[in-house]
Write a protein that holds these residues in place. Structure first.
Motif, PDB file in Angstrom:
ATOM      1  N   ASN A 197       0.823  -1.211   0.000  1.00 16.77           N
ATOM      2  CA  ASN A 197       0.000   0.000   0.000  1.00 16.77           C
ATOM      3  C   ASN A 197       0.855   1.257   0.000  1.00 16.77           C
ATOM      4  O   ASN A 197       0.527   2.251  -0.655  1.00 16.77           O
ATOM      5  CB  ASN A 197      -0.943  -0.004   1.201  1.00 16.77           C
ATOM      6  N   MET A 198       1.965   1.218   0.730  1.00 16.34           N
ATOM      7  CA  MET A 198       2.866   2.367   0.717  1.00 16.34           C
ATOM      8  C   MET A 198       3.463   2.560  -0.678  1.00 16.34           C
ATOM      9  O   MET A 198       3.710   3.694  -1.114  1.00 16.34           O
ATOM     10  CB  MET A 198       3.969   2.190   1.757  1.00 16.34           C
ATOM     11  N   GLY A 199       3.681   1.470  -1.385  1.00 16.42           N
ATOM     12  CA  GLY A 199       4.141   1.568  -2.766  1.00 16.42           C
ATOM     13  C   GLY A 199       3.118   2.250  -3.647  1.00 16.42           C
ATOM     14  O   GLY A 199       3.453   3.111  -4.472  1.00 16.42           O
ATOM     15  N   LEU A 200       1.842   1.890  -3.470  1.00 16.73           N
ATOM     16  CA  LEU A 200       0.780   2.543  -4.226  1.00 16.73           C
ATOM     17  C   LEU A 200       0.733   4.036  -3.942  1.00 16.73           C
ATOM     18  O   LEU A 200       0.569   4.855  -4.851  1.00 16.73           O
ATOM     19  CB  LEU A 200      -0.571   1.913  -3.892  1.00 16.73           C
ATOM     20  N   LEU A 201       0.891   4.387  -2.672  1.00 20.08           N
ATOM     21  CA  LEU A 201       0.832   5.799  -2.305  1.00 20.08           C
ATOM     22  C   LEU A 201       2.026   6.565  -2.857  1.00 20.08           C
ATOM     23  O   LEU A 201       1.905   7.742  -3.216  1.00 20.08           O
ATOM     24  CB  LEU A 201       0.750   5.944  -0.782  1.00 20.08           C
ATOM     25  N   SER A 202       3.167   5.913  -2.931  1.00 18.45           N
ATOM     26  CA  SER A 202       4.333   6.553  -3.545  1.00 18.45           C
ATOM     27  C   SER A 202       4.069   6.800  -5.026  1.00 18.45           C
ATOM     28  O   SER A 202       4.429   7.852  -5.570  1.00 18.45           O
ATOM     29  CB  SER A 202       5.580   5.678  -3.371  1.00 18.45           C
ATOM     30  N   GLN A 204       1.104   7.278  -6.294  1.00 17.93           N
ATOM     31  CA  GLN A 204       0.088   8.327  -6.329  1.00 17.93           C
ATOM     32  C   GLN A 204       0.715   9.715  -6.264  1.00 17.93           C
ATOM     33  O   GLN A 204       0.244  10.647  -6.921  1.00 17.93           O
ATOM     34  CB  GLN A 204      -0.895   8.135  -5.180  1.00 17.93           C
ATOM     35  N   SER A 205       1.793   9.838  -5.514  1.00 14.46           N
ATOM     36  CA  SER A 205       2.456  11.128  -5.362  1.00 14.46           C
ATOM     37  C   SER A 205       3.573  11.329  -6.382  1.00 14.46           C
ATOM     38  O   SER A 205       4.301  12.324  -6.332  1.00 14.46           O
ATOM     39  CB  SER A 205       3.022  11.267  -3.945  1.00 14.46           C
ATOM     40  N   GLY A 206       3.707  10.374  -7.308  1.00 16.98           N
ATOM     41  CA  GLY A 206       4.728  10.502  -8.331  1.00 16.98           C
ATOM     42  C   GLY A 206       6.130  10.166  -7.872  1.00 16.98           C
ATOM     43  O   GLY A 206       7.104  10.415  -8.588  1.00 16.98           O
ATOM     44  N   GLN A 207       6.265   9.569  -6.697  1.00 17.46           N
ATOM     45  CA  GLN A 207       7.580   9.196  -6.160  1.00 17.46           C
ATOM     46  C   GLN A 207       7.893   7.750  -6.575  1.00 17.46           C
ATOM     47  O   GLN A 207       7.871   6.832  -5.764  1.00 17.46           O
ATOM     48  CB  GLN A 207       7.588   9.349  -4.638  1.00 17.46           C
ATOM     49  N   TYR A 208       8.206   7.587  -7.838  1.00 23.78           N
ATOM     50  CA  TYR A 208       8.359   6.242  -8.381  1.00 23.78           C
ATOM     51  C   TYR A 208       9.583   5.517  -7.828  1.00 23.78           C
ATOM     52  O   TYR A 208       9.570   4.292  -7.711  1.00 23.78           O
ATOM     53  CB  TYR A 208       8.392   6.300  -9.900  1.00 23.78           C
ATOM     54  N   ASP A 209      10.622   6.252  -7.496  1.00 19.04           N
ATOM     55  CA  ASP A 209      11.796   5.597  -6.908  1.00 19.04           C
ATOM     56  C   ASP A 209      11.443   4.953  -5.569  1.00 19.04           C
ATOM     57  O   ASP A 209      11.885   3.834  -5.270  1.00 19.04           O
ATOM     58  CB  ASP A 209      12.931   6.604  -6.732  1.00 19.04           C
ATOM     59  N   LYS A 210      10.644   5.666  -4.774  1.00 17.87           N
ATOM     60  CA  LYS A 210      10.208   5.096  -3.495  1.00 17.87           C
ATOM     61  C   LYS A 210       9.259   3.922  -3.732  1.00 17.87           C
ATOM     62  O   LYS A 210       9.294   2.925  -2.999  1.00 17.87           O
ATOM     63  CB  LYS A 210       9.532   6.164  -2.637  1.00 17.87           C
ATOM     64  N   ALA A 211       8.408   4.061  -4.734  1.00 20.66           N
ATOM     65  CA  ALA A 211       7.502   2.957  -5.068  1.00 20.66           C
ATOM     66  C   ALA A 211       8.293   1.718  -5.448  1.00 20.66           C
ATOM     67  O   ALA A 211       7.968   0.599  -5.033  1.00 20.66           O
ATOM     68  CB  ALA A 211       6.575   3.372  -6.205  1.00 20.66           C
ATOM     69  N   ILE A 212       9.349   1.914  -6.229  1.00 17.18           N
ATOM     70  CA  ILE A 212      10.197   0.786  -6.638  1.00 17.18           C
ATOM     71  C   ILE A 212      10.780   0.094  -5.416  1.00 17.18           C
ATOM     72  O   ILE A 212      10.784  -1.142  -5.317  1.00 17.18           O
ATOM     73  CB  ILE A 212      11.320   1.280  -7.578  1.00 17.18           C
ATOM     74  N   GLU A 213      11.257   0.879  -4.453  1.00 13.25           N
ATOM     75  CA  GLU A 213      11.814   0.295  -3.226  1.00 13.25           C
ATOM     76  C   GLU A 213      10.776  -0.555  -2.505  1.00 13.25           C
ATOM     77  O   GLU A 213      11.080  -1.662  -2.029  1.00 13.25           O
ATOM     78  CB  GLU A 213      12.318   1.403  -2.295  1.00 13.25           C
ATOM     79  N   LYS A 229       4.524  -7.176  -8.683  1.00 11.98           N
ATOM     80  CA  LYS A 229       5.334  -7.290  -9.904  1.00 11.98           C
ATOM     81  C   LYS A 229       4.805  -6.356 -10.986  1.00 11.98           C
ATOM     82  O   LYS A 229       5.569  -5.677 -11.681  1.00 11.98           O
ATOM     83  CB  LYS A 229       5.330  -8.741 -10.380  1.00 11.98           C
ATOM     84  N   PHE A 230       3.480  -6.334 -11.118  1.00  8.75           N
ATOM     85  CA  PHE A 230       2.852  -5.471 -12.121  1.00  8.75           C
ATOM     86  C   PHE A 230       3.169  -4.003 -11.835  1.00  8.75           C
ATOM     87  O   PHE A 230       3.624  -3.259 -12.717  1.00  8.75           O
ATOM     88  CB  PHE A 230       1.350  -5.707 -12.118  1.00  8.75           C
ATOM     89  N   TYR A 231       2.914  -3.577 -10.606  1.00  7.85           N
ATOM     90  CA  TYR A 231       3.135  -2.174 -10.281  1.00  7.85           C
ATOM     91  C   TYR A 231       4.615  -1.803 -10.266  1.00  7.85           C
ATOM     92  O   TYR A 231       4.970  -0.656 -10.542  1.00  7.85           O
ATOM     93  CB  TYR A 231       2.478  -1.826  -8.946  1.00  7.85           C
ATOM     94  N   LEU A 232       5.468  -2.759  -9.955  1.00  6.05           N
ATOM     95  CA  LEU A 232       6.903  -2.487 -10.058  1.00  6.05           C
ATOM     96  C   LEU A 232       7.277  -2.220 -11.509  1.00  6.05           C
ATOM     97  O   LEU A 232       8.044  -1.288 -11.809  1.00  6.05           O
ATOM     98  CB  LEU A 232       7.704  -3.663  -9.507  1.00  6.05           C
TER      99      LEU A 232
END
Length: 273
Positions: A197-202, A204-213, A229-232
Motif C-alpha cells: 500500500n505504501m508503494g501505491l501511495l508513492s 500516487q504522489s509521483g515518487q516512483y523511486d520510493k515505489a520501486i523500493e 510485480k505489475f506495479y513495479l
C-alpha cells in the motif's frame, strides 16, 4: 487521495480485488491509463435489487430463491447459510456492494471477529471498485466500522489495519491512513500489505523511486505477488528504467491472462520499444 489522483491502471474484476486495490476514484490523468470499468460500479440498492443487467438467468433465479428463503427463515443458522450463498452469488457477479450487504447481515446474526472481518473485507472490495467518490466514501465508512470492531478486540490484526488505512487515505483525513500504515510497519517492517500500500501511495504522489523500493521489498519476501510485480513494472516504466520495466512487464504478460492486464502491459511495452 480523491484529489491529485494517479493514473494507475484499475484492472478487470476477479483477479484484481485485493491485488490491484487502489480505488478507481483516485485514478487521474497523470500518465497512461487503461481503466476497466467494474461491472459493480454505481449499483445503489444493495439488498433489494438483483441488478439483473449484470446477472444471467441462472444467477437471477438462484438469487430470487435464496432471497425468499433468507427473508422467510426464522432460524438464524439457516438464515446465515442463505445470506452466505447470496453473498457468494453477488461476488461471483462482481456486485461487491450487494455481497457486502449480506456479509453485514451475517455479522449481525453472528457477531464476532470472523464475521466482522468478512463484512469489512466485503465493503473494502466495494470501496475499491467504486467509481463515484460518494459511493467510495460510503463503502469505505462501512468497511472502517467493521474493521474498528475487529481492532478493538484484537489490535494485532495487521491486515485489517492496512486495509482500514487505505479507506482513510481516500477520505478527507488521508494522514490518518498514512499514520496507520506506519503503525503497521513499525510493528512488522516487512508486512506485505502495508508495504504494498505504501508503494501505491508513492506512485500516487509521483515518487516512483520510493515505489520501486516498496515493491522490490514485497517481491523479495513474496516473489509470487503478481500485483507487486505489475506495479513495479509500471513504476520502472514511469521512472525511466526502460529495460527493467520491459523485462518485468513481459514476465507479467506471460503469467497473467487477464484481458485488462494484457492490454495495459501491451500499451506500456509499445511505449518502451
Amino acid at each position: 487521495m480523491h484529489k491529485q489522483q494517479l493514473t494507475i491502471i484499475v484492472l478487470a474484476l476477479g483477479l484484481i480485488v485485493g491485488m490491484y486495490s487502489l480505488p478507481k476514484v483516485i485514478v487521474s490523468d497523470k500518465s497512461t491509463v487503461l481503466a476497466a470499468e467494474a461491472t459493480a460500479a454505481n449499483t445503489v440498492d444493495m439488498g433489494a435489487s438483483t441488478h439483473t443487467n449484470n446477472l444471467d438467468a441462472a444467477q437471477i433465479a438462484a438469487i430470487n430463491d435464496l432471497r425468499k428463503a433468507y427473508v422467510n427463515s426464522a432460524d438464524n443458522q439457516k438464515k446465515t447459510i442463505f445470506a452466505d450463498s447470496l453473498a457468494g452469488v453477488f461476488k461471483s457477479a462482481s456486485l461487491f456492494d450487494s455481497a457486502a450487504h449480506y456479509r453485514e447481515a451475517i455479522a449481525e446474526l453472528n457477531p464476532g471477529l470472523e464475521s466482522w472481518t468478512n463484512a469489512g473485507d466485503s465493503y473494502y472490495d466495494a470501496f475499491g471498485f467504486a467509481t463515484d467518490p460518494q459511493k467510495a466514501n460510503q463503502m469505505g465508512e462501512k468497511a472502517r466500522a467493521f474493521y474498528q470492531k475487529v481492532l478493538e478486540k484484537d489490535p494485532n490484526q495487521l491486515d485489517v489495519k492496512a486495509n482500514m488505512a487505505m479507506t482513510y487515505v481516500a477520505s478527507s483525513n488521508p494522514m490518518q491512513g498514512i499514520a496507520l500504515l506506519r503503525e503497521v510497519l513499525q510493528q512488522d517492517p516487512a508486512h506485505e500489505r502495508a508495504t504494498f500500500n505504501m508503494g501505491l501511495l508513492s506512485m500516487q504522489s509521483g515518487q516512483y523511486d520510493k515505489a520501486i523500493e516498496r515493491f522490490e521489498q514485497v517481491l523479495k519476501a513474496h516473489p509470487e505477488n503478481d500485483q507487486a510485480k505489475f506495479y513495479l513494472g509500471i513504476s520502472y516504466a514511469e521512472s525511466g528504467h526502460g529495460s527493467e520495466a520491459k523485462a518485468l512487464l513481459q514476465e507479467v504478460k506471460k503469467t497473467n491472462t487477464d484481458p485488462a492486464v494484457q492490454a495495459t502491459v501491451d500499451e506500456y511495452l509499445k511505449k518502451l520499444k
